[in-house]
Design a protein around this motif. Structure first.
Motif, PDB file in Angstrom:
ATOM      1  N   PRO A  26       0.835  -1.207   0.000  1.00 17.96           N
ATOM      2  CA  PRO A  26       0.000   0.000   0.000  1.00 17.96           C
ATOM      3  C   PRO A  26       0.868   1.254   0.000  1.00 17.96           C
ATOM      4  CG  PRO A  26      -0.705  -1.561   1.697  1.00 17.96           C
ATOM      5  CD  PRO A  26       0.618  -2.039   1.195  1.00 17.96           C
ATOM      6  N   PRO A  27       0.686   2.150  -0.958  1.00 17.23           N
ATOM      7  CA  PRO A  27       1.510   3.368  -1.001  1.00 17.23           C
ATOM      8  C   PRO A  27       1.119   4.362   0.077  1.00 17.23           C
ATOM      9  CG  PRO A  27      -0.161   3.453  -2.702  1.00 17.23           C
ATOM     10  CD  PRO A  27      -0.274   2.098  -2.066  1.00 17.23           C
ATOM     11  N   ARG A  28       2.072   5.175   0.509  1.00 10.28           N
ATOM     12  CA  ARG A  28       1.772   6.260   1.452  1.00 10.28           C
ATOM     13  C   ARG A  28       1.204   7.438   0.674  1.00 10.28           C
ATOM     14  NH1 ARG A  28       6.206   7.076   6.254  1.00 10.28           N
ATOM     15  NH2 ARG A  28       6.172   4.945   7.082  1.00 10.28           N
ATOM     16  N   VAL A  29      -0.084   7.372   0.468  1.00 14.53           N
ATOM     17  CA  VAL A  29      -0.810   8.429  -0.232  1.00 14.53           C
ATOM     18  C   VAL A  29      -2.046   8.764   0.596  1.00 14.53           C
ATOM     19  CG1 VAL A  29       0.003   7.716  -2.514  1.00 14.53           C
ATOM     20  CG2 VAL A  29      -2.121   6.741  -1.590  1.00 14.53           C
ATOM     21  N   PRO A  30      -2.685   9.894   0.332  1.00 14.79           N
ATOM     22  CA  PRO A  30      -3.896  10.197   1.083  1.00 14.79           C
ATOM     23  C   PRO A  30      -4.946   9.094   0.942  1.00 14.79           C
ATOM     24  CG  PRO A  30      -3.145  12.146  -0.091  1.00 14.79           C
ATOM     25  CD  PRO A  30      -2.296  11.004  -0.576  1.00 14.79           C
ATOM     26  N   ALA A  31      -5.550   8.723   2.059  1.00 14.53           N
ATOM     27  CA  ALA A  31      -6.698   7.818   2.005  1.00 14.53           C
ATOM     28  C   ALA A  31      -7.816   8.549   1.274  1.00 14.53           C
ATOM     29  CB  ALA A  31      -7.145   7.444   3.414  1.00 14.53           C
ATOM     30  N   ARG A  32      -8.459   7.896   0.330  1.00 12.03           N
ATOM     31  CA  ARG A  32      -9.493   8.574  -0.439  1.00 12.03           C
ATOM     32  C   ARG A  32     -10.822   8.488   0.308  1.00 12.03           C
ATOM     33  NH1 ARG A  32      -9.445   7.051  -6.557  1.00 12.03           N
ATOM     34  NH2 ARG A  32      -7.334   7.816  -6.196  1.00 12.03           N
ATOM     35  N   VAL A  33     -11.319   9.623   0.757  1.00 14.41           N
ATOM     36  CA  VAL A  33     -12.605   9.659   1.457  1.00 14.41           C
ATOM     37  C   VAL A  33     -13.711   9.214   0.506  1.00 14.41           C
ATOM     38  CG1 VAL A  33     -14.351  11.206   2.447  1.00 14.41           C
ATOM     39  CG2 VAL A  33     -11.947  11.424   3.124  1.00 14.41           C
ATOM     40  N   GLN A  34     -14.573   8.292   0.984  1.00 15.08           N
ATOM     41  CA  GLN A  34     -15.720   7.862   0.197  1.00 15.08           C
ATOM     42  C   GLN A  34     -16.946   8.718   0.497  1.00 15.08           C
ATOM     43  OE1 GLN A  34     -15.812   3.761   1.527  1.00 15.08           O
ATOM     44  NE2 GLN A  34     -14.741   3.051  -0.308  1.00 15.08           N
ATOM     45  N   ARG A  35     -17.210   8.969   1.795  1.00 10.54           N
ATOM     46  CA  ARG A  35     -18.440   9.669   2.146  1.00 10.54           C
ATOM     47  C   ARG A  35     -18.354  10.176   3.580  1.00 10.54           C
ATOM     48  NH1 ARG A  35     -22.046   6.420   5.305  1.00 10.54           N
ATOM     49  NH2 ARG A  35     -21.186   4.352   5.669  1.00 10.54           N
ATOM     50  N   LEU A  36     -19.260  11.065   3.921  1.00 15.81           N
ATOM     51  CA  LEU A  36     -19.470  11.515   5.294  1.00 15.81           C
ATOM     52  C   LEU A  36     -20.219  10.439   6.055  1.00 15.81           C
ATOM     53  CD1 LEU A  36     -19.776  13.643   7.609  1.00 15.81           C
ATOM     54  CD2 LEU A  36     -21.732  14.559   6.322  1.00 15.81           C
ATOM     55  N   GLY A  37     -19.733  10.081   7.255  1.00 16.28           N
ATOM     56  CA  GLY A  37     -20.376   9.039   8.043  1.00 16.28           C
ATOM     57  C   GLY A  37     -21.221   9.578   9.186  1.00 16.28           C
ATOM     58  N   HIS A  38     -20.609  10.393  10.070  1.00 18.29           N
ATOM     59  CA  HIS A  38     -21.367  10.886  11.223  1.00 18.29           C
ATOM     60  C   HIS A  38     -20.743  12.147  11.796  1.00 18.29           C
ATOM     61  CE1 HIS A  38     -18.441   8.063  13.250  1.00 18.29           C
ATOM     62  NE2 HIS A  38     -18.313   9.106  14.057  1.00 18.29           N
ATOM     63  N   VAL A  39     -21.504  12.795  12.668  1.00 15.42           N
ATOM     64  CA  VAL A  39     -21.026  13.946  13.426  1.00 15.42           C
ATOM     65  C   VAL A  39     -21.387  13.740  14.888  1.00 15.42           C
ATOM     66  CG1 VAL A  39     -23.128  15.313  13.031  1.00 15.42           C
ATOM     67  CG2 VAL A  39     -20.969  16.481  13.528  1.00 15.42           C
ATOM     68  N   VAL A  40     -20.516  14.194  15.779  1.00 26.06           N
ATOM     69  CA  VAL A  40     -20.725  14.071  17.222  1.00 26.06           C
ATOM     70  C   VAL A  40     -20.844  15.470  17.809  1.00 26.06           C
ATOM     71  CG1 VAL A  40     -19.830  13.152  19.397  1.00 26.06           C
ATOM     72  CG2 VAL A  40     -19.399  11.921  17.248  1.00 26.06           C
ATOM     73  N   ILE A  41     -21.901  15.677  18.594  1.00 29.65           N
ATOM     74  CA  ILE A  41     -22.215  16.981  19.171  1.00 29.65           C
ATOM     75  C   ILE A  41     -22.323  16.853  20.683  1.00 29.65           C
ATOM     76  CG2 ILE A  41     -23.889  18.879  19.223  1.00 29.65           C
ATOM     77  CD1 ILE A  41     -22.487  18.547  16.541  1.00 29.65           C
ATOM     78  N   GLN A  42     -21.755  17.818  21.416  1.00 24.12           N
ATOM     79  CA  GLN A  42     -21.917  17.895  22.863  1.00 24.12           C
ATOM     80  C   GLN A  42     -22.970  18.941  23.199  1.00 24.12           C
ATOM     81  OE1 GLN A  42     -18.483  17.819  25.809  1.00 24.12           O
ATOM     82  NE2 GLN A  42     -19.102  19.958  26.042  1.00 24.12           N
ATOM     83  N   SER A  43     -23.810  18.632  24.200  1.00 22.66           N
ATOM     84  CA  SER A  43     -24.909  19.522  24.561  1.00 22.66           C
ATOM     85  C   SER A  43     -25.056  19.619  26.074  1.00 22.66           C
ATOM     86  CB  SER A  43     -26.227  19.008  23.952  1.00 22.66           C
ATOM     87  OG  SER A  43     -27.329  19.743  24.436  1.00 22.66           O
ATOM     88  N   THR A  44     -25.378  20.805  26.553  1.00 25.23           N
ATOM     89  CA  THR A  44     -25.719  20.969  27.967  1.00 25.23           C
ATOM     90  C   THR A  44     -27.158  20.519  28.244  1.00 25.23           C
ATOM     91  OG1 THR A  44     -26.491  23.233  27.639  1.00 25.23           O
ATOM     92  CG2 THR A  44     -24.159  22.939  28.203  1.00 25.23           C
ATOM     93  N   LYS A  45     -27.938  20.345  27.172  1.00 20.72           N
ATOM     94  CA  LYS A  45     -29.329  19.890  27.275  1.00 20.72           C
ATOM     95  C   LYS A  45     -29.467  18.595  26.488  1.00 20.72           C
ATOM     96  CE  LYS A  45     -31.167  24.569  27.820  1.00 20.72           C
ATOM     97  NZ  LYS A  45     -32.118  25.582  27.289  1.00 20.72           N
ATOM     98  N   TYR A  46     -28.728  17.587  26.910  1.00 18.43           N
ATOM     99  CA  TYR A  46     -28.636  16.332  26.158  1.00 18.43           C
ATOM    100  C   TYR A  46     -30.001  15.682  25.946  1.00 18.43           C
ATOM    101  CZ  TYR A  46     -28.369  11.271  25.851  1.00 18.43           C
ATOM    102  OH  TYR A  46     -28.601   9.963  25.510  1.00 18.43           O
ATOM    103  N   ARG A  47     -30.779  15.472  27.021  1.00 22.77           N
ATOM    104  CA  ARG A  47     -32.045  14.750  26.893  1.00 22.77           C
ATOM    105  C   ARG A  47     -33.034  15.514  26.012  1.00 22.77           C
ATOM    106  NH1 ARG A  47     -35.193  10.774  29.570  1.00 22.77           N
ATOM    107  NH2 ARG A  47     -37.101  10.624  28.334  1.00 22.77           N
ATOM    108  N   GLU A  48     -33.117  16.813  26.209  1.00 23.13           N
ATOM    109  CA  GLU A  48     -34.033  17.623  25.407  1.00 23.13           C
ATOM    110  C   GLU A  48     -33.619  17.603  23.935  1.00 23.13           C
ATOM    111  OE1 GLU A  48     -35.669  22.252  25.162  1.00 23.13           O
ATOM    112  OE2 GLU A  48     -34.395  21.617  26.839  1.00 23.13           O
ATOM    113  N   THR A  49     -32.319  17.691  23.693  1.00 22.69           N
ATOM    114  CA  THR A  49     -31.814  17.689  22.323  1.00 22.69           C
ATOM    115  C   THR A  49     -32.023  16.327  21.668  1.00 22.69           C
ATOM    116  OG1 THR A  49     -30.165  19.356  22.939  1.00 22.69           O
ATOM    117  CG2 THR A  49     -29.775  18.157  20.899  1.00 22.69           C
TER     118      THR A  49
END
Length: 377
Positions: free
Chosen positions: A171-194
């Motif tokens: 395997p060459p040392r080249v940039p890994a080719r991104v296929q797609r967006l998978g997820h995002v993680v968010i922190q909240s002070t109002k977790y249950r409501e959010t």
């Protein structure tokens, strides 16, 4: 040891909900989104952002003096939109509606109006604000970019099953080719409501809940949430929410073809002088092989491969949150990943803790004790 829970004993938490605990889904959501469409950021230096993006494995879909659109090799919308701003900030996610009629239904329920997106994206959006004050877009009928050649997974010899003969693996040392967006993680002070807001409005469903050790009776403090596509499997989590002393972006994740692409791409990033936050390892919730990096603006981004896919029939798992329980194998979670590395970010979080404890939200002194216990675990 009696009563000891082995966090490494299952990929999906083997323990379900107790009587009266959160069901992990809404009975009658307004709509059911299909996926994340893209994430939006503002940054002062688009040149530095684009240079890192190419090293990370994105391709440029469009570029103007004031906007950068980044894409993966899969067909669809761009993964990331970056607009020029005075400071670096996460603007919010955009979710893809199943059809344009869903936007009308969502607009009627929320009081928001569908609005046209810029011509470079096409389609319509309904812009909402979640309880954490994050702008959330739901979009439909956007332009579809054609697929690009993808990075092919390597042919592997597994044990005595020989699939590769008279051929080397380099395997060459080249940039890994991104296929797609998978997820995002968010922190909240109002977790249950959010959490309830996303389940009720967007039809998302919980794959796994985490609770602070010894505080299960207080309810969960993190949830890994997937799209409800019925019998069609979806990513273990498209959105993850966690309770904390501030409302902020935590990280986002982008799929690559396999472990070799992820690892060789990581070596390339190191060669370019970029900072690995944590990796390489394999998660427990979601099972992804992961590698976390910091971009020039300090945002955490993840390469991942081989994640779990669940259909709508699987009920949420429940497990205690521990630092050692974040991975099945790999190096221990770093202070940088956990947000406790001495520096500007941890200093901001300390100030946020002091502020949160003075305000009326879900992050109180009991939750602070639970968080500190996790950080030291």
């Amino acid at each position: 040891m009696s009563g000891h829970h082995d966090v490494h004993s299952g990929l999906h938490s083997e323990h379900g909900a107790l009587t009266g605990e959160h069901p992990g889904r809404a009975r009658n959501p307004v709509i059911k989104v299909l996926d994340l469409a893209w994430l939006e950021f503002e940054k002062p230096d688009l040149d530095a952002a684009e240079t890192f993006a190419h090293a990370f494995g994105f391709s440029t879909a469009a570029r103007t003096p004031d906007e950068l659109q980044l894409r993966g090799s899969d067909p669809g919308a761009p993964c990331v939109l970056i607009r020029r701003g005075d400071r670096s900030r996460f603007v919010g996610p955009a979710f893809k509606a199943a059809e344009s009629a869903d936007l009308l239904r969502l607009a009627e329920a929320s009081g928001a109006r569908p609005a046209p997106l810029p011509e470079s994206l096409g389609g319509l959006t309904v812009d909402l604000v979640d309880p954490s004050r994050l702008r959330v877009r739901v979009v439909a009928d956007t332009h579809e970019l054609a697929g690009m050649p993808m990075q092919q997974p390597h042919v592997l010899n597994f044990g005595h099953e020989v699939l590769r003969t008279n051929a080397t693996q380099r395997p060459p040392r080249v940039p890994a080719r991104v296929q797609r967006l998978g997820h995002v993680v968010i922190q909240s002070t109002k977790y249950r409501e959010t959490l309830d807001w996303y389940l009720n409005n967007l039809g998302l469903i919980v794959s796994d809940f985490l609770f602070y050790p010894g505080q299960r009776e207080l309810g969960p403090v993190m949830s890994f949430i997937r799209c409800d596509r019925g019998s069609t499997p979806a990513d273990h989590h498209t959105l993850a929410l966690t309770l904390g002393p501030s409302n902020r972006y935590v990280h986002s994740a982008y799929q690559v073809s396999d472990l070799d692409a992820l690892a060789a791409g990581g070596e390339y990033l190191l060669d370019q002088g970029y900072h690995r936050s944590w990796g390489i390892g394999r998660h427990i919730q979601g099972s992804q092989i992961f590698d976390y990096w910091r971009d020039p603006d300090g945002f955490m981004v993840e390469h991942f491969s081989d994640g779990d896919m669940f259909d709508c029939t699987l009920e949420p798992g429940w497990a205690p949150m521990t630092a050692s329980g974040l991975a099945q194998w790999g190096p221990p979670a770093t202070k940088d990943f956990l947000g406790i590395k001495p520096g500007a970010e941890s200093a901001r979080e300390v100030r946020s803790i002091v502020k949160a404890l003075r305000e009326d939200n879900e992050f109180d002194i009991r939750r602070l004790r639970g968080l500190l216990k996790v950080a030291n675990s």
